[in-house]
Design a protein around this motif. Structure first.
Motif, mmCIF file in Angstrom:
data_model
loop_
_atom_site.group_PDB
_atom_site.id
_atom_site.type_symbol
_atom_site.label_atom_id
_atom_site.label_comp_id
_atom_site.label_asym_id
_atom_site.label_seq_id
_atom_site.Cartn_x
_atom_site.Cartn_y
_atom_site.Cartn_z
ATOM 1 N N ASP A 97 -34.293 -6.188 -29.393
ATOM 2 C CA ASP A 97 -35.533 -6.855 -29.802
ATOM 3 C C ASP A 97 -36.632 -6.631 -28.768
ATOM 4 O O ASP A 97 -37.792 -6.400 -29.117
ATOM 5 C CB ASP A 97 -35.310 -8.358 -29.998
ATOM 6 C CG ASP A 97 -34.486 -8.676 -31.229
ATOM 7 O OD1 ASP A 97 -34.377 -7.802 -32.120
ATOM 8 O OD2 ASP A 97 -33.941 -9.805 -31.291
ATOM 9 N N ALA A 98 -36.262 -6.688 -27.489
ATOM 10 C CA ALA A 98 -37.243 -6.453 -26.423
ATOM 11 C C ALA A 98 -37.743 -5.009 -26.464
ATOM 12 O O ALA A 98 -38.943 -4.749 -26.336
ATOM 13 C CB ALA A 98 -36.630 -6.758 -25.062
ATOM 14 N N ALA A 101 -40.139 -4.683 -29.330
ATOM 15 C CA ALA A 101 -41.396 -5.404 -29.115
ATOM 16 C C ALA A 101 -42.297 -4.705 -28.107
ATOM 17 O O ALA A 101 -43.521 -4.855 -28.156
ATOM 18 C CB ALA A 101 -41.106 -6.831 -28.644
ATOM 19 N N ILE A 102 -41.715 -3.936 -27.215
ATOM 20 C CA ILE A 102 -42.510 -3.310 -26.154
ATOM 21 C C ILE A 102 -42.752 -1.825 -26.400
ATOM 22 O O ILE A 102 -43.891 -1.367 -26.396
ATOM 23 C CB ILE A 102 -41.834 -3.522 -24.786
ATOM 24 C CG1 ILE A 102 -41.759 -5.026 -24.479
ATOM 25 C CG2 ILE A 102 -42.577 -2.791 -23.681
ATOM 26 C CD1 ILE A 102 -40.794 -5.402 -23.402
ATOM 27 N N LYS A 122 -46.177 -10.954 -24.024
ATOM 28 C CA LYS A 122 -46.261 -11.333 -25.434
ATOM 29 C C LYS A 122 -44.871 -11.434 -26.061
ATOM 30 O O LYS A 122 -44.575 -12.376 -26.800
ATOM 31 C CB LYS A 122 -47.109 -10.306 -26.184
ATOM 32 C CG LYS A 122 -47.338 -10.638 -27.632
ATOM 33 C CD LYS A 122 -48.235 -9.598 -28.289
ATOM 34 C CE LYS A 122 -48.425 -9.891 -29.757
ATOM 35 N NZ LYS A 122 -49.255 -8.881 -30.419
ATOM 36 N N ALA A 123 -44.006 -10.470 -25.749
ATOM 37 C CA ALA A 123 -42.649 -10.489 -26.303
ATOM 38 C C ALA A 123 -41.881 -11.709 -25.817
ATOM 39 O O ALA A 123 -41.166 -12.356 -26.600
ATOM 40 C CB ALA A 123 -41.906 -9.213 -25.920
ATOM 41 N N LYS A 127 -41.716 -13.708 -29.266
ATOM 42 C CA LYS A 127 -40.579 -13.213 -30.022
ATOM 43 C C LYS A 127 -39.234 -13.598 -29.412
ATOM 44 O O LYS A 127 -38.321 -14.006 -30.111
ATOM 45 C CB LYS A 127 -40.663 -11.685 -30.146
ATOM 46 C CG LYS A 127 -39.629 -11.089 -31.051
ATOM 47 C CD LYS A 127 -39.867 -9.638 -31.323
ATOM 48 C CE LYS A 127 -38.850 -9.137 -32.325
ATOM 49 N NZ LYS A 127 -39.051 -7.764 -32.675
ATOM 50 N N VAL A 135 -37.357 -10.608 -19.676
ATOM 51 C CA VAL A 135 -37.683 -9.465 -20.545
ATOM 52 C C VAL A 135 -37.570 -8.164 -19.769
ATOM 53 O O VAL A 135 -37.006 -7.193 -20.244
ATOM 54 C CB VAL A 135 -39.086 -9.619 -21.173
ATOM 55 C CG1 VAL A 135 -39.457 -8.378 -21.978
ATOM 56 C CG2 VAL A 135 -39.168 -10.842 -22.046
#
Length: 136
Positions: A97-98, A101-102, A122-123, A127, A135
């Protein structure tokens, strides 16, 4: 931050994977073979009969195309293996997911200065619901 070319290569491999439409290794190989077959067919049809064995020529073109795209195929294979390993447990899924998201956000352009840091923050906040340090 210290520059790490291995990390940069891995990031670029994931971004390449997204640019290609998230293919599997086998799917990308099939795509390359189909394209080589079409090119061989066009060359055979367009030639004046100088090719004696069109089947052998098609096999040659396939092998040549796979050799030309070997690095791309190996990058996709590596990314597929990492994704498979990450999707085994919940921790790996959060890592995936990280990554999404990045690094999957804007695969068709280079990152601007400070953009990764902004995406990490932001992640973490929107999220993944964890700290920036987690993260990273």
């Amino acid at each position: 931050m210290k520059k790490d070319n291995i990390k940069d290569y891995a990031i670029d491999a994931f971004r390449f994977y997204v640019r290609k439409g998230r293919p599997t290794y086998e799917g990308l190989m099939d795509e390359i073979i189909k394209q080589a077959d079409q090119e061989a067919k066009q060359e055979i049809v367009g030639s004046s009969g100088g090719i004696a064995k069109p089947t052998e020529y098609a096999v040659f073109r396939r092998e040549q195309a796979l050799q030309m795209h070997e690095a791309e195929l190996l990058d996709i294979l590596a990314v597929n293996k990492v994704i498979t390993m990450l999707n085994i447990n919940e921790t790996g899924k959060r890592i995936m997911d990280a990554l999404e998201a990045i690094y999957f956000v804007h695969p068709f352009r280079d990152f601007e200065r400070g953009e990764i840091s902004c995406l990490v923050i932001k992640a973490g906040q929107e999220k993944l619901f964890c700290s920036e340090k987690t993260v990273y």
